[in-house]
Enzyme design. Structure first.
Site, PDB file in Angstrom:
ATOM      1  N   ARG A  42       0.832  -1.204   0.000  1.00 21.56           N
ATOM      2  CA  ARG A  42       0.000   0.000   0.000  1.00 21.56           C
ATOM      3  C   ARG A  42       0.864   1.251   0.000  1.00 21.56           C
ATOM      4  O   ARG A  42       2.040   1.198   0.330  1.00 21.56           O
ATOM      5  CB  ARG A  42      -0.886   0.029   1.232  1.00 21.56           C
ATOM      6  CG  ARG A  42      -1.661  -1.225   1.471  1.00 21.56           C
ATOM      7  CD  ARG A  42      -2.732  -1.376   0.423  1.00 21.56           C
ATOM      8  NE  ARG A  42      -3.708  -2.387   0.837  1.00 21.56           N
ATOM      9  CZ  ARG A  42      -4.723  -2.770   0.120  1.00 21.56           C
ATOM     10  NH1 ARG A  42      -4.932  -2.236  -1.058  1.00 21.56           N
ATOM     11  NH2 ARG A  42      -5.551  -3.695   0.557  1.00 21.56           N
ATOM     12  N   THR A  43       0.216   2.368  -0.290  1.00 20.63           N
ATOM     13  CA  THR A  43       0.906   3.647  -0.160  1.00 20.63           C
ATOM     14  C   THR A  43       1.342   3.836   1.293  1.00 20.63           C
ATOM     15  O   THR A  43       0.517   3.773   2.194  1.00 20.63           O
ATOM     16  CB  THR A  43      -0.041   4.795  -0.554  1.00 20.63           C
ATOM     17  OG1 THR A  43      -0.587   4.515  -1.828  1.00 20.63           O
ATOM     18  CG2 THR A  43       0.705   6.100  -0.598  1.00 20.63           C
TER      19      THR A  43
END
Lengths: 266, 247
Positions: A42-43
């Site tokens: 994920r970011t």
């Protein structure tokens, strides 16, 4: 393709290759693998970022301001990036945080506006609707552990009413007559409150613009991720106006008197 | 209609011995039963007009519009089955969104017409579906200026300067040919479009109709919009007056 038959379907095992018969460079890697290497990533952080956005209510509607810098870490990477963006005919969004996420937000809001336009039902989206939609998107993304890394101000004017609200990467929302994101929430917000609160219905555009310039200047002095160029947006009954980027005047003569910076006099 | 009962007209996936696909021809017949729709490509934009026949006095005025908006700059008018027109408009909107997503630019009408043509043609290939009972007029002002296309039930599409589909298309085409389209402004074209629709309605005088008018041009900032009420009223008044003096 793994060309070593002894390796097919099983890890390296001395029972099959006790004497290391494979040439070293070609020896298959049978080390244990990182269990998370192929997992979803994920970011974790924003990359190219914008800093504060400021907004206030005044007599004719909403005024917003943001400088034009997009930083890459501490590097001033892009110096002429517009961080105030019109959505439809009544709304401006201003973004701090990840600029690519902001561009994605611009894209899906544009699609939303066109979708509404093509239905030709005599209704169009105002700032309140856009803010609500945006907050739902931001909250759902953070709930998927994949947030859009922004803090946004949504300002607008429709049907004689002005609207100003905040939404961020967590889906948090709030509303006030002055708002500031990022560093501005600490540095500019007290200044804005002092100048604006209680005067929302009397403040003129010139006064509001002067307050904004002061705040942008203070931020430029204090915020190391800012730049001395900014844009102003006004949203009033006359529609949306976003100025070209303009410089702020600064004075650094006091620096001479700072011990350790200016000429040493003792 | 000697072909009826020969069995070759039951499916769009079967040719007749002389190489025709009757289901597609029947779809064209469905278009011919519908109120006329016309499109004008003039020097500074596009005007679309539809003769919408009112099948019940109980209907809310302006209900069931046959001119629809596909994207900011694209309008679509259909003649034929109303529901098929809705479906094709939804598909066109999807295609326009898809193009914007991929290229971050407004869809050129040429591309949209091409994609819709492929879509409509796919419905002439299978026995499990029927071809679309509509002819579609597409109008837009895009990066290359104004453009106008018609997509037929067979899936073929052509570009036009003036287009007419539906019951009164023959007369409408003759009237369109008399106009000097390249010289007209969209404002003038609105009057001509209204006049032509009123003229072709003469043949079905007993049925009531509503005129639908839309335009795209500099006056609308390149956006597909309904013609403003006052201009439409004026155009209709002039159209009625012109009927008195015609012939």
């Amino acid at each position: 393709m793994d060309h070593f038959p002894t390796n097919w379907g099983r890890p390296r095992n001395d029972a099959y290759d006790a004497y290391g018969t494979f040439p070293l460079p070609h020896r298959p890697n049978n080390n244990t693998k990182d269990a998370f290497a192929s997992a979803v990533q994920r970011t974790q952080q924003p990359i190219v970022t914008g800093t504060s956005v400021l907004a206030l209510k005044y007599k004719d509607g909403i005024m917003m301001a943001a400088d034009t810098l997009a930083s890459y870490g501490s590097l001033a990477r892009f110096k002429d990036i517009q961080r105030l963006h019109p959505i439809g005919n009544y709304t401006v969004i201003g973004a701090g945080g990840d600029m690519s996420d902001f561009q994605y937000i611009q894209k899906f809001l544009q699609e939303l506006i066109i979708d509404e336009f093509t239905s030709q039902d005599g209704h169009d989206l105002g700032p309140a609707q856009i803010h609500e939609y945006l907050s739902q998107v931001m909250y759902s993304r953070r709930s998927k552990l994949n947030p859009l890394w922004n803090s946004l101000l949504v300002g607008g004017f429709k049907d004689g009413k002005s609207f100003l609200a905040y939404v961020d990467l967590l889906g948090t929302t709030y509303s006030a007559s002055t708002l500031a994101t990022g560093y501005g929430a600490y540095i500019a917000q007290p200044l804005l409150r002092k100048e604006v609160e209680g005067k929302e219905d009397t403040l003129t555009e010139e006064e509001a613009a002067r307050i904004m310039e002061t705040c942008i200047r203070v931020l430029y002095y204090r915020d190391a991720r800012s730049i001395d160029k900014y844009q102003l947006a006004t949203i009033t009954a006359d529609g949306i106006k976003i100025t070209d980027s303009r410089p702020i005047s600064t004075s650094w003569s006091f620096a001479e008197g700072i011990r350790g910076y200016g000429a040493q006099t003792q | 209609m000697t072909s009826i009962g020969t069995g070759y007209d039951l499916s769009a996936s079967t040719y007749s011995p002389d190489g025709r696909i009757f289901q597609v021809e029947y779809a064209t017949k469905a278009v011919e039963n519908s109120g006329t729709a016309i499109g004008l490509k003039v020097k500074d934009g596009i005007v679309l007009a539809v003769e919408k026949l009112i099948h019940s006095k109980l209907l809310v005025p302006e209900a069931n519009r046959r001119i629809q908006t596909i994207d900011r700059h694209i309008g679509l008018a259909t003649a034929g089955l109303l529901a098929d027109g809705r479906h094709i408009a939804n598909r066109a909107r999807d295609e326009a969104v898809n193009y914007r997503d991929a290229y971050d630019a407004p869809t050129p009408l040429k591309i949209l017409a091409d994609r819709l043509g492929l879509y409509v043609q796919a419905y002439t290939l299978y026995s499990s579906v029927r071809p679309f009972g509509i002819s579609t007029i597409l109008g837009a002002v895009d990066k290359d200026g104004p453009s106008l296309y018609v997509v037929e039930p067979s899936g073929v599409f052509f570009g036009y300067n003036g287009a007419a589909v539906g019951k009164g298309r023959q007369l409408a085409k003759t009237e369109l040919e008399k106009l000097n389209l390249q010289e007209l402004t969209i404002r003038e074209a609105v009057y001509e479009a209204a006049r032509i629709i009123y003229l072709v309605h003469e043949d079905a005088k007993e049925k009531e109709f509503e005129l639908e008018l839309s335009w795209i041009g500099q006056e609308t900032k390149g956006v597909h919009l309904q013609v403003p009420k006052d201009l439409q009223r004026d155009a209709e008044a002039k159209a009625k007056a012109a009927l008195e003096t015609f012939e």
